[in-house]
Write an enzyme that holds these catalytic residues in place. Sequence first.
Site, PDB file in Angstrom:
ATOM      1  CG  ASP A 171      -2.674  -5.543   7.523  1.00 50.20           C
ATOM      2  OD1 ASP A 171      -3.318  -6.397   7.255  1.00 50.20           O
ATOM      3  OD2 ASP A 171      -1.960  -4.339   7.907  1.00 50.20           O
ATOM      4  CG  HIS A 203      -4.754  -4.724   4.569  1.00 49.93           C
ATOM      5  ND1 HIS A 203      -3.996  -4.193   5.485  1.00 49.93           N
ATOM      6  CD2 HIS A 203      -5.255  -3.555   3.412  1.00 49.93           C
ATOM      7  CE1 HIS A 203      -5.093  -3.408   6.071  1.00 49.93           C
ATOM      8  NE2 HIS A 203      -4.952  -2.426   4.533  1.00 49.93           N
ATOM      9  CB  SER A 231      -4.521   0.810   3.945  1.00 44.93           C
ATOM     10  OG  SER A 231      -5.066   0.057   5.192  1.00 44.93           O
TER      11      SER A 231
END
Length: 638
Positions: free
Chosen positions: A167, A208, A384
């Site tokens: 990520d 994220h 996600s």
Amino acid sequence: MRGGCISQGKAAAGLLFCVMVFASAERPVFTNHFLVELHRGGEEKARQVAAEHGFGVRKLPFAEGLYHFYHNGLAKARRRRSLQHQQQLERDPRVKRALQQEGFNRKKRGYRDINEIDINVNDPLFTKQWYLINTGQADGTPGLDLNVAEAWELGYTGKGVTIGIMDDGIDYLHPDLASNYNAEASYDFSSNDPYPYPRYTDDWSNSHGTRCAGEVSAAANNNICGVGVAYGSKVAGIRMLDQPFMTDIIEASSISHMPQLIDIYSASWGPTDNGKTVDGPRELTLQAMADGVNKGRGGKGSIYVWASGDGGSYDDCNCDGYASSMWTISINSAINDGRTALYDESCSSTLASTFSNGRKRNPEAGVATTDLYGNCTLRHSGTSAAAPEAAGVFALALEANLGLTWRDMQHLTVLTSKRNQLHDEVHQWRRNGVGLEFNHLFGYGVLDAGAMVKMAKDWKTVPERFHCVGGSVQNPEKIPTTGKPVLTLTTDACEGKENFVRYLEHVQAVVTVNATRRGDLNINMTSPMGTKSILLSRRPRGDDAKVGFDKWPFMTTHTWGEDARGTWILELGFVGSAPQKGVLMEWTLMLHGTQSAPYIDQVVRDYQSKLAMSKKEELEEELDEAVQRSLKSILGKD
């Protein structure tokens, strides 16, 4: 977009796998990364060559003799190829080839805003983690969760397992992550250093990966945030997003990073979910993935978990070459009352689902997890959030049985996922030819951690996998404005040959088709046992492309366990108000599975389970075939 082929292993018996090799119609972007192959010499020679020409260098772990050269004096993204540097390398007699890497887009998925249990956890957000234990909080449906409580009560927390979060980096200094951080298995491929810390932005857009990491491995009972699904596991940060453009080298390096230390790779990103993109892994990344499933974890295979995509009903995850790969486990999401999230994409390659948010409901209906700089959040979302939850469940199963292969994990997912109270307003739940229940959006259902660890504990590795080209239709077939041409292909699934496939796992329809508007094309395929897979749904919003598909491998998991022998049916047509036309140029059927029954030797403890049902079917089929063989033998003697 075009297709290509790659060979894989002796089990394939020389068969070429059809895979995706992409060429974008957009104007290319060139990066400061170069793929370099030397005629001879090892890493020392590569470092010498790189230094002489002003480059840094890294050895590529998945290919012999290939090196990643990067030049910090060049712009990270430019419209013109740097001929000076490429020619400089090519003229060096030690260099066999040098290729400047083109850049392409990869997007994070789901980055959008939106008690009484006998488990003793003092973390403040634990009671808000409804996806772990759903008691009806945040207007949810009680019992609709991952059933982690049962796995935890059996003593499984993911100990001895490392999950790599591919990520934008993770905040490894976060007090809820620091104790479970695996520094040895971590790396920053965006900056080429071993510190995958997220780049600071005012809007915290690089949170994220930290959020995904917390879902998997946040520590328990430290009075900070919540707990991870596998709170005893280790987490590794693989920073590879957050640069102007992705390259094949960075993707491949990330996917193949430390495959003997990292057990599970979690990816919550992919091609742009805009309803018009058809894209997937390039040549090096495909090679790295094949290498991972064949050689990772001491030959048991790296486990790749992928978010299925956030394009909603306007997109189709079979147009995403990562989510639709046989080598990945594609995960979709449900919200806390069992309905689909508004961003969920549906496709026949999705294997199972976990949970996220996705409708304007209770503000605490999001996913609670860690956030940047020691903070916590209730607002993680999208598929996600779904993929890391699955990675956590798989870590629990691996602790129960470290001998599980990448294919064992897929079989366990099919057999232990539950319909529970999931509700898809568009697609009905159906049973395939061997009785396994599936849904076009949710796959085989929501993961059940308790059921998975119990089955994993006694699991026997499934038989060897074989690959068969079931046949091919090469005659061009016009697709009219109205009506659907129906093509048939009868196959013996390579019976009588060493690569005979009797029990299906994955099926690919490799299709070349032209269309005046690709987004209006609909493709269905029906198996000999009557299971219809929607290979491609209409993508009405943005897919105006006229290029169609070139050797694109549409994949389905819906025929899992079926007998491939017989007649397969392919239907193509246009859906939409404007008249369109096209031509099917080619359809090749690729069959992947086992020759012997995969569940014959498995231990059945729940006689109402899918395993018990599947084993009964296998035993009956084996008996029927034995009787047929005996009859033929008797008649032959007469």
